[in-house]
Design a protein around this motif. Structure first.
Motif, short mmCIF file in Angstrom:
data_model
loop_
_atom_site.label_atom_id
_atom_site.label_comp_id
_atom_site.label_asym_id
_atom_site.label_seq_id
_atom_site.Cartn_x
_atom_site.Cartn_y
_atom_site.Cartn_z
N VAL A 18 -5.54 -50.02 50.09
CA VAL A 18 -5.17 -49.11 51.17
C VAL A 18 -6.40 -48.27 51.50
N GLY A 19 -6.77 -48.24 52.78
CA GLY A 19 -7.92 -47.44 53.21
C GLY A 19 -7.53 -45.99 53.39
N ARG A 20 -8.52 -45.11 53.31
CA ARG A 20 -8.20 -43.69 53.44
C ARG A 20 -7.75 -43.34 54.86
N ASN A 21 -8.12 -44.15 55.84
CA ASN A 21 -7.65 -43.88 57.20
C ASN A 21 -6.17 -44.26 57.37
N GLN A 22 -5.61 -44.97 56.39
CA GLN A 22 -4.19 -45.32 56.44
C GLN A 22 -3.32 -44.26 55.76
N VAL A 23 -3.94 -43.29 55.12
CA VAL A 23 -3.22 -42.22 54.43
C VAL A 23 -3.06 -41.05 55.39
N GLU A 24 -1.81 -40.68 55.64
CA GLU A 24 -1.55 -39.54 56.53
C GLU A 24 -1.38 -38.29 55.68
N LEU A 25 -2.43 -37.49 55.67
CA LEU A 25 -2.43 -36.25 54.91
C LEU A 25 -3.11 -35.22 55.79
N ASN A 26 -2.31 -34.45 56.52
CA ASN A 26 -2.87 -33.51 57.49
C ASN A 26 -3.70 -32.43 56.83
N THR A 27 -3.24 -31.94 55.69
CA THR A 27 -4.00 -30.95 54.92
C THR A 27 -4.05 -31.42 53.48
N PRO A 28 -5.14 -31.18 52.79
CA PRO A 28 -5.24 -31.60 51.39
C PRO A 28 -4.19 -30.90 50.52
N ILE A 29 -3.80 -31.56 49.45
CA ILE A 29 -2.83 -30.99 48.51
C ILE A 29 -3.58 -30.03 47.61
N LYS A 30 -3.10 -28.79 47.52
CA LYS A 30 -3.81 -27.76 46.76
C LYS A 30 -2.98 -27.14 45.65
N THR A 31 -1.78 -27.66 45.41
CA THR A 31 -0.93 -27.12 44.35
C THR A 31 -0.37 -28.25 43.51
N ILE A 32 -0.02 -27.93 42.25
CA ILE A 32 0.62 -28.94 41.44
C ILE A 32 2.06 -29.10 41.90
N GLY A 33 2.65 -30.24 41.61
CA GLY A 33 4.02 -30.49 42.01
C GLY A 33 4.18 -31.90 42.53
N LEU A 34 5.37 -32.19 43.04
CA LEU A 34 5.66 -33.49 43.61
C LEU A 34 5.44 -33.42 45.12
N HIS A 35 4.61 -34.31 45.63
CA HIS A 35 4.27 -34.31 47.06
C HIS A 35 4.53 -35.70 47.64
N SER A 36 5.13 -35.74 48.81
CA SER A 36 5.36 -37.00 49.51
C SER A 36 4.20 -37.25 50.48
#
Length: 191
Positions: free
Chosen positions: A109-127
């Motif tokens: 999977v290429g990074r351009n295929q990952v939809e992540l508008n803002t980086p994850i900055k906290t621990i936890g479960l993220h979709s």
């Protein structure tokens, strides 16, 4: 600029449609990546001649993307990062990190295929949503934790940023009497 789409592009159109787009979008994205042709008589004739091969190639890409989506369906990936006591990461988890994690698990999977508008900055479960093809998208779960043990606890539904996880105190057991004596004289005069 008018272009002929060589594949389906979300929010723009289907394969074979002639659409009007901004010049920069066409010159910098659609044309160099082979997703479109300029809309002129020669290119329209070329598209009609190659239509069956383009549709077959698109169908092949879609089936490959669907296989990857089926393999990724319902999976959760653990990401171990350093974080403070409040759960704030010292760094972040960006699209590049997600692509690297998936590559380590054997998924291309290429990074351009990952939809992540803002980086994850906290621990936890993220979709996180992956766009594997213009018609195939899937959501995966990232379990961001400080250690593998914390990731297991998080997966069970335990909160790692609450007072009981950080300080070893049960939040429900905290009472005001634990912090001050209601019988004490407030103004400091002893009677």
């Amino acid at each position: 600029m008018e272009v002929i789409l060589l594949e389906r592009i979300s929010k723009l159109g289907q394969m074979g449609e002639t659409v009007k787009v901004r010049d920069g979008f066409a010159r910098n994205y659609l044309l160099p990546l082979g997703k479109a042709l300029r809309a002129n008589a020669a290119n329209k004739a070329r598209f009609e001649a190659e239509r069956s091969t383009l549709e077959a190639r698109n169908l092949e890409r879609k089936s490959e993307a669907q296989k990857v989506a089926d393999a990724l369906g319902g999976k959760s990936f653990v990401v171990v990062r350093s974080a403070g006591e409040t759960g704030q990461l010292y760094g972040s988890v960006a699209a590049r990190d997600v692509a690297d994690i998936l590559a380590a698990e054997g998924f291309n999977v290429g990074r351009n295929q990952v939809e992540l508008n803002t980086p994850i900055k906290t621990i936890g479960l993220h979709s996180v949503t992956l766009h594997l093809h213009s018609e195939v998208e899937i959501a995966i779960e990232l379990n961001v934790a400080r250690s593998a043990e914390e990731a297991e606890r998080q997966a069970k539904g335990e909160s790692l940023t609450s007072a009981d996880a950080i300080y070893g105190v049960d939040e429900d057991a905290l009472r005001p009497e634990d912090f001050f004596d209601p019988e004490a004289d407030r103004d400091g005069d002893e009677e």
